[in-house]
Design a protein around this motif. Structure first.
Motif, mmCIF file in Angstrom:
data_model
loop_
_atom_site.group_PDB
_atom_site.id
_atom_site.type_symbol
_atom_site.label_atom_id
_atom_site.label_comp_id
_atom_site.label_asym_id
_atom_site.label_seq_id
_atom_site.Cartn_x
_atom_site.Cartn_y
_atom_site.Cartn_z
ATOM 1 N N ASN A 1 53.424 25.265 28.129
ATOM 2 C CA ASN A 1 53.416 26.518 27.364
ATOM 3 C C ASN A 1 54.237 26.360 26.087
ATOM 4 O O ASN A 1 55.281 26.984 25.901
ATOM 5 C CB ASN A 1 53.930 27.676 28.207
ATOM 6 C CG ASN A 1 52.920 28.145 29.233
ATOM 7 O OD1 ASN A 1 51.861 27.529 29.410
ATOM 8 N ND2 ASN A 1 53.219 29.229 29.927
ATOM 9 N N TYR B 1 53.839 33.638 24.952
ATOM 10 C CA TYR B 1 52.996 33.719 26.142
ATOM 11 C C TYR B 1 53.260 35.028 26.880
ATOM 12 O O TYR B 1 54.293 35.681 26.681
ATOM 13 C CB TYR B 1 53.256 32.514 27.053
ATOM 14 C CG TYR B 1 52.768 31.226 26.432
ATOM 15 C CD1 TYR B 1 51.483 30.739 26.694
ATOM 16 C CD2 TYR B 1 53.575 30.509 25.551
ATOM 17 C CE1 TYR B 1 51.031 29.563 26.103
ATOM 18 C CE2 TYR B 1 53.129 29.330 24.949
ATOM 19 C CZ TYR B 1 51.857 28.872 25.225
ATOM 20 O OH TYR B 1 51.401 27.715 24.626
ATOM 21 N N ASP B 2 52.324 35.407 27.734
ATOM 22 C CA ASP B 2 52.465 36.666 28.468
ATOM 23 C C ASP B 2 53.739 36.680 29.302
ATOM 24 O O ASP B 2 54.207 35.629 29.781
ATOM 25 C CB ASP B 2 51.252 36.893 29.370
ATOM 26 C CG ASP B 2 50.063 37.450 28.589
ATOM 27 O OD1 ASP B 2 50.146 37.543 27.346
ATOM 28 O OD2 ASP B 2 49.046 37.790 29.227
ATOM 29 N N ASP C 1 54.375 37.459 32.254
ATOM 30 C CA ASP C 1 54.309 36.970 33.634
ATOM 31 C C ASP C 1 54.128 35.463 33.696
ATOM 32 O O ASP C 1 53.922 34.899 34.780
ATOM 33 C CB ASP C 1 53.194 37.674 34.406
ATOM 34 C CG ASP C 1 51.815 37.477 33.780
ATOM 35 O OD1 ASP C 1 51.717 36.809 32.725
ATOM 36 O OD2 ASP C 1 50.829 37.998 34.344
ATOM 37 N N HIS D 1 51.680 33.680 32.311
ATOM 38 C CA HIS D 1 50.286 33.261 32.148
ATOM 39 C C HIS D 1 50.110 32.577 30.789
ATOM 40 O O HIS D 1 50.847 32.844 29.838
ATOM 41 C CB HIS D 1 49.376 34.483 32.258
ATOM 42 C CG HIS D 1 47.930 34.152 32.393
ATOM 43 N ND1 HIS D 1 47.093 34.030 31.305
ATOM 44 C CD2 HIS D 1 47.163 33.921 33.499
ATOM 45 C CE1 HIS D 1 45.873 33.750 31.718
ATOM 46 N NE2 HIS D 1 45.888 33.667 33.048
ATOM 47 N N THR E 1 47.930 32.952 28.611
ATOM 48 C CA THR E 1 47.483 33.816 27.515
ATOM 49 C C THR E 1 48.642 34.049 26.550
ATOM 50 O O THR E 1 49.775 34.301 26.963
ATOM 51 C CB THR E 1 46.993 35.169 28.056
ATOM 52 O OG1 THR E 1 45.912 34.941 28.958
ATOM 53 C CG2 THR E 1 46.517 36.070 26.926
#
Length: 325
Positions: free
Chosen positions: A104, A202-203, A205, A207, A209
């Protein structure tokens, strides 16, 4: 958890220098401030996750015991041969398992020191995040067209308690991974050109995304053809610099997260993500011809003023007492 701030400077006793502006010299400065310490200065408490010294690659990890996310930032020689005045690339990640295995990741950026021009550096930080700037010691607060790269690496101060993706690294120009230009004096975009500045995040949580978050502030002084006052003016008001999914502010985002929930109400991709630690804009600009650095007290706290450009004055401040309060 609030954390005390430490200021490291090129003119401290025992401080490492950057006489040739090589990537190895810059990495050594970062390592001394973050991990090893120098002279009477203790380090910030970061650790080296991985290092390949012969190729000038290193990954620093912030301090989990002090509330850090465990996120990492990699610094490395952009060319691989440690040139004089060479570019140093850097990139954030939420985690890593090796010198080339980052997860990430954020956008890649660069910084540099130019021999016979940049003889000074300053690192202002905590166990969770830091600012790092390189410049000329004999300078006025107005940088003109001098190159004075400034970056932030570390955890943002998120409004989501369980945010699993708070670690970022970058400067005011998110779209340039190959050069350092004169506008890169240090987060001036917190008060101007908001739609081109910020971090990809990043999201919450964890993720994969991700979306662009932009700098925003109550005081958008911007660049102006009108010269700012040259004298010593204490800021009349300060505003935190926020990160929002819209360049017009968090309330202007009409988009949705990956679950179809409005970002204004989302807990995974909120329109207002949080604050850049210790960073503020002031309601007035000044200090054009004052000698660098400028440190002033406001409301019982001390602030370091980031240099400005184009004779427009300076209005971006870093709190040098406490972050993450």
């Amino acid at each position: 958890m609030s954390l005390p701030v430490t200021v490291y400077r090129w003119d401290d006793a025992g401080a490492p220098g950057i006489p040739n502006g090589t990537p190895s010299e810059i990495i050594n400065v970062l390592k001394k401030c973050l991990v090893e310490g120098y002279g009477a200065k203790q380090p910030l408490g970061w650790s080296v996750a991985f290092e390949d010294a012969p190729t000038n690659q290193i990954i620093f990890k912030n301090d989990i015991s002090q509330g850090g996310s465990g996120g990492v930032v990699k610094f490395f020689d952009a060319t691989g041969n440690d040139p004089v005045s060479g570019l140093v690339s850097y990139q954030s990640a939420q985690a890593c398992s090796g010198i080339n295995d980052l997860f990430n990741v954020g956008a890649q950026r660069v910084t540099r020191a130019v021999k016979n021009n940049h003889d000074a550096w300053v690192l202002i930080g905590t166990a969770r995040g830091f600012y790092f700037t390189i410049c000329k010691s004999a300078s006025k607060m107005d940088a003109g067209t001098e190159i004075n790269p400034t970056l932030f690496a570390g955890d943002i101060d998120s409004i989501i308690d369980s945010d699993a993706a708070v670690f970022v690294a970058g400067d005011e120009k998110p779209d340039d991974a190959t050069s350092v230009n004169y506008s890169r004096t240090g987060f001036e975009a917190a008060g101007y050109s908001l739609n081109t500045s910020g971090f990809v995040m990043y999201d919450c949580d964890g993720h994969i995304t991700n979306t662009q978050y932009y700098f925003n502030s109550a005081f958008l002084n911007g660049y102006s053809a009108i010269n700012a006052p040259a004298g010593d003016v204490v800021p009349s008001m300060l505003s935190k610099v926020i990160l929002s999914t819209s360049s017009s502010g968090p309330g202007a985002d009409l988009g949705v997260d990956r679950f179809g929930v409005s970002r204004v109400e989302s807990q995974v991709q909120p329109s207002l993500r949080g604050f850049i630690p210790g960073l503020f804009t002031s309601s007035n600009r000044a200090f054009l011809d004052e000698a660098w650095p400028v440190i002033r007290e406001y409301d019982g706290k001390n602030y370091w003023l980031i240099r400005g450009t184009r004779r427009t004055g300076c209005w971006i401040w870093i709190n040098v007492d406490q972050w993450y309060a």
